[in-house]
Every structure is written in structure tokens, then in C-alpha cells.
Design a protein around this motif. Structure first.
Motif, mmCIF file in Angstrom:
data_model
loop_
_atom_site.group_PDB
_atom_site.id
_atom_site.type_symbol
_atom_site.label_atom_id
_atom_site.label_comp_id
_atom_site.label_asym_id
_atom_site.label_seq_id
_atom_site.Cartn_x
_atom_site.Cartn_y
_atom_site.Cartn_z
ATOM 1 N N TYR A 156 0.918 -1.355 0.059
ATOM 2 C CA TYR A 156 0.082 0.094 0.099
ATOM 3 C C TYR A 156 0.752 1.454 -0.163
ATOM 4 O O TYR A 156 0.428 2.294 0.659
ATOM 5 C CB TYR A 156 -1.032 -0.107 1.189
ATOM 6 N N GLU B 62 -0.087 8.996 5.523
ATOM 7 C CA GLU B 62 -0.412 8.996 4.245
ATOM 8 C C GLU B 62 -0.790 7.711 4.039
ATOM 9 O O GLU B 62 -1.970 7.184 3.482
ATOM 10 C CB GLU B 62 0.736 9.265 3.201
ATOM 11 N N ASN C 169 -6.983 3.221 5.462
ATOM 12 C CA ASN C 169 -8.528 3.609 6.093
ATOM 13 C C ASN C 169 -9.551 3.736 5.006
ATOM 14 O O ASN C 169 -10.542 3.492 5.192
ATOM 15 C CB ASN C 169 -8.661 4.647 6.975
ATOM 16 N N GLU C 170 -9.193 4.641 4.042
ATOM 17 C CA GLU C 170 -10.315 5.053 3.107
ATOM 18 C C GLU C 170 -10.584 3.547 2.175
ATOM 19 O O GLU C 170 -11.774 3.411 1.929
ATOM 20 C CB GLU C 170 -9.452 5.864 2.013
ATOM 21 N N ALA C 171 -9.518 2.714 1.858
ATOM 22 C CA ALA C 171 -9.828 1.469 1.269
ATOM 23 C C ALA C 171 -10.879 0.659 2.147
ATOM 24 O O ALA C 171 -11.659 -0.041 1.407
ATOM 25 C CB ALA C 171 -8.701 0.810 0.923
ATOM 26 N N TYR C 172 -10.522 0.493 3.275
ATOM 27 C CA TYR C 172 -11.107 -0.724 4.115
ATOM 28 C C TYR C 172 -11.973 -0.263 5.490
ATOM 29 O O TYR C 172 -12.387 -0.770 6.063
ATOM 30 C CB TYR C 172 -9.997 -1.467 4.632
ATOM 31 N N GLY C 173 -11.989 1.171 5.539
ATOM 32 C CA GLY C 173 -12.733 1.549 6.744
ATOM 33 C C GLY C 173 -11.927 1.830 7.814
ATOM 34 O O GLY C 173 -10.621 1.056 7.893
ATOM 35 N N GLU C 174 -12.355 2.442 8.879
ATOM 36 C CA GLU C 174 -11.244 2.938 9.896
ATOM 37 C C GLU C 174 -10.487 1.712 10.390
ATOM 38 O O GLU C 174 -11.281 0.780 11.137
ATOM 39 C CB GLU C 174 -12.305 3.679 11.024
ATOM 40 N N THR C 175 -9.349 1.678 10.143
ATOM 41 C CA THR C 175 -8.573 0.501 10.850
ATOM 42 C C THR C 175 -7.387 1.147 11.585
ATOM 43 O O THR C 175 -7.113 0.497 12.717
ATOM 44 C CB THR C 175 -7.949 -0.215 9.609
ATOM 45 N N GLY D 99 -4.021 6.824 6.257
ATOM 46 C CA GLY D 99 -5.131 7.375 5.751
ATOM 47 C C GLY D 99 -5.581 6.446 4.409
ATOM 48 O O GLY D 99 -6.973 6.396 4.179
ATOM 49 N N ARG D 100 -4.598 6.061 3.579
ATOM 50 C CA ARG D 100 -4.929 5.467 2.228
ATOM 51 C C ARG D 100 -5.567 4.038 2.587
ATOM 52 O O ARG D 100 -6.596 3.592 2.045
ATOM 53 C CB ARG D 100 -3.613 4.897 1.614
ATOM 54 N N LYS E 145 -9.167 -7.468 7.003
ATOM 55 C CA LYS E 145 -9.782 -6.441 6.136
ATOM 56 C C LYS E 145 -9.221 -6.934 4.908
ATOM 57 O O LYS E 145 -9.870 -6.496 3.549
ATOM 58 C CB LYS E 145 -9.455 -5.142 6.499
#
Ligand code: TYM
Length: 339
Positions: free
Chosen positions: A105, A166, A172-178, A169-170, A331
Motif C-alpha cells: 500500500y 499517508e 482507512n479509505e480503502a477498508y474503513g477505519e483501521t 489514511g490510504r 480486512k
């Protein structure tokens, strides 16, 4: 409420130092000092990042020995092992596990921009290994595993922290708050302590000239002499001026150790020359090192106590980091282990 629950509610700090050279006042003023002062307000994890250290060649026996030295020094500098978790990175498999996932990622272009990679590849041009390149991803994993809120570091780590944010954030955006997106904590003074021999470059433990840095374990006379011989300019007055980098650096070291505001330090030396300032700073440094070295000697001799700290730290770090790895594996679609 149980003790464990109470600690878990405090915001979390994670930070680390590479046991790849001597622990020196740059590390102390840039990082360790903040760790000590924040440790009771936060739930803290302090690592020795031995896995980062092998991105440049290490002597195995020295690396092993230095890990014990560093644990003893963390404690001697004021880290309370009853309060904070002190652990060795390689004892916790989750670091390598999460680093692999985060490798997938992170973009090559992002890693190519890392200034520390550029500097280190110049210095170690015969060993520009893949680990040196992906090093910031392992650092991101270190931080994100523990859902750290705050990461106290010197200014040279700011870019790595930005990359960590970064990546988090990437994901979290893909899989929800992690992941918690961490904030850097860079101290107001001491963020960048410069070499005593070349005040335009950072004080570094890997500098081949030991006169350029003061190790926390330096012989006290040697430390005094290093300050006396520190490179300054040829002016006569003591003033804080960034265009006189050698003197400005020494004033920042004075300020970092004593906490005296810079203006007060400067006014104390009005009408006095460099020699007097350097002699006094030498004493400030020695008075700072002496009690640390005394505590260090007592702790370092007691291998059982050190092993106890390291073992307890590993157990805690393994337990906490597993939760994040399990969440991440789920995830991204890995089949959970069949039990
Ligand atoms: P490292 O081992 O180079 O340095 C440890 C810490 O000391 C700070 N520091 C300085 N601060 C001020 N002036 C200096 N001359 C100076 N030299 C070093 C560094 O900024 C750092 O805070 N990648 C990290 C280690 C690491 C880490 C982490 C840190 C790995 N994983 C996770 C925080 C969180 C490093 O190489 O630091």
C-alpha cells in the motif's frame, strides 16, 4: 475500573531508537527527553529498533550488546519500566507482518522522495539494499500497530511520519477505519542537534569522528573537551544567531539540558567570550551525564532485571500488536487460521 482499562484510556505514544551506534545527546534532546516528560500522561511504548538497524551492516555481537546497553540507558535517563513498555522490535513478529502488508500500500515514488534514504544510500553506496529503501514502511508498521496517537521524534523523522499518516489514511479509505492516524511530536528545542565538528550537518551516532557527538556514556573529561573543541566562528560575543550555526547549536544544547530560556543564556554571557561559555557548557553537560552514567552502571550490571524488563515488554507488545494484525489480515481478505 481495572488498572488495565485505566491505562488503555490514555492516549498512546510509540517511539524508538536504532541500536546501531552509541546513544548520544542528539537522541536525548530530540527524542528521549520528550519520552521522559510525557510518559505519565500517555500510555507509552518505547522500542529498540534492531530490525531497522540491520539496514546497514552491523557486527552481530555488538548489536546484541548494544540492545542491553540501550535498555539500561532508557531507564537511566528516566523511563520508568513500571509505567512504560520497553521492548525489542525483533521480539514482536507483528512488525514484519504488518510491514509486508503495508509494502503493498506504499508507492515506489513515495519511497523515492525520502531524504533519509538518499542520504544513507550516499553513505553506504556499496550496500543500497531493499531494506534501506523500504525502511519507512517498517517504521509506519511500528507506529500503526499500536494505534499510536503521538510519536515523539527529532525533526529528521518528520518526513517518515508524514508517509506513515499517508499510508494509514490510504488504508482507512480503502477498508474503513483501521488505523489511528498519528501526530508527530517534535520538541520546540533540541529537534535538530548539529555535529560539534560541522555545525551544518546533523549530529549523528554513525559519524566516523567521535568528537562530533557526545555519547551518554562518554568519559566526563572527554565530553568536556569535545565542547571546548566544538567548531564555532571567529566572532567574540555570545549571541543567538542562526547564521552562526556552531554557537547557535551550543546554545540550543545548553537550553535543552538546563531548560533555561535562550534569551537568559545569552544575557548571562553578555560581555564575556566563547571560552567562558564553553567552559560552563562543558560543566552543564558533565552534570547532566554524571547521574545518568551512575544509574546506568547499576542497572547494566543486573542482567536479570534487564531481561525482566525486556520480557515483560515483549509480552505486552505482542499482545497489543496482534489485535491490529488480525484486524488488517481480515480486512485485506486473508482466511483466518483454522483453530
Ligand atoms: P534514530 O535511531 O536515527 O534516532 C532516534 C531518535 O533520535 C532523534 N535524533 C535526533 N534528534 C535531534 N538531533 C539529532 N542530531 C538527532 N539524531 C537523532 C531522531 O529524530 C529519532 O527520534 N527511524 C527512526 C527510528 C524508528 C522510529 C520508529 C521512531 C523506527 N521506528 C517508530 C519513531 C517511531 C530512526 O532512525 O531514529
Amino acid at each position: 475500573m481495572t488498572e488495565e482499562k485505566k491505562t488503555e484510556q490514555k492516549p498512546i505514544i510509540l517511539s524508538g531508537i536504532q541500536p546501531s551506534g552509541e546513544l548520544m545527546i542528539g537522541h536525548y534532546l530530540g527524542a528521549l527527553k520528550s519520552w521522559v516528560s510525557l510518559q505519565y500522561e500517555y500510555d507509552c511504548l518505547f522500542m529498540l529498533v534492531d530490525m531497522h538497524a540491520i539496514t546497514v551492516r552491523q557486527n552481530p555481537a555488538e548489536l546484541r550488546k548494544r540492545c542491553y546497553d540501550f535498555v539500561a540507558l532508557y531507564v537511566a535517563c528516566g523511563i520508568d519500566p513500571e509505567e512504560s513498555t520497553i521492548f525489542i522490535q525483533s521480539h514482536v513478529p507483528s512488525h514484519a507482518e504488518l510491514a509486508w502488508v503495508l509494502n503493498c500500500y506504499t508507492y515506489m515514488g513515495e519511497l523515492n522522495r525520502m531524504t533519509q534514504f538518499k542520504d544513507k544510500s550516499k553513505k553506504h553506496h556499496t550496500n543500497i539494499n531493499a531494506g534501506l529503501f523500504t525502511y519507512p514502511i517498517l517504521m509506519a508498521a511500528d507506529i500503526l500497530l499500536y494505534q499510536a496517537d503521538l510519536v515523539p521524534v527529532g525533526a529528521d523523522q518528520k518526513q517518515h511520519l508524514e508517509l506513515t499518516r499517508e499510508i494509514a489514511g490510504r488504508f482507512n479509505e480503502a477498508y474503513g477505519e483501521t488505523f489511528k492516524v498519528p501526530e508527530p511530536y517534535i520538541p520546540p528545542s533540541g529537534a535538530r542537534i548539529m555535529s560539534l565538528q560541522d555545525p551544518t550537518s546533523k549530529m549523528s551516532k554513525s559519524d566516523p569522528n567521535p568528537k562530533s557527538y557526545i555519547s551518554l556514556l562518554d568519559n566526563l573529561d572527554e565530553a568536556r573537551n569535545k565542547i571546548k573543541r566544538a567548531v564555532t566562528d571567529s566572532e567574540a560575543t555570545v549571541a543567538y544567531d542562526e547564521s552562526r550555526p556552531g554557537l547557535a547549536n551550543l546554545i540550543r544544547i545548553y537550553n535543552g539540558i538546563t531548560g533555561e530560556p535562550i534569551e537568559e543564556i545569552v544575557s548571562k554571557y553578555e560581555g564575556k567570550g566563547y571560552a567562558e561559555f564553553k567552559t560552563d557548557l562543558g560543566e552543564v553537560v558533565v552534570d547532566f551525564l554524571r547521574p545518568i552514567q551512575e544509574k546506568y552502571k547499576a542497572i547494566r550490571e543486573d542482567k536479570k532485571v534487564l531481561e525482566g524488563i525486556i520480557q515483560k515488554g515483549a509480552e505486552e507488545a505482542i499482545k497489543r500488536s496482534r489485535r491490529t494484525v488480525s484486524k488488517v489480515y481480515k480486512k485485506v481478505g486473508f482466511v483466518p487460521p483454522i483453530r
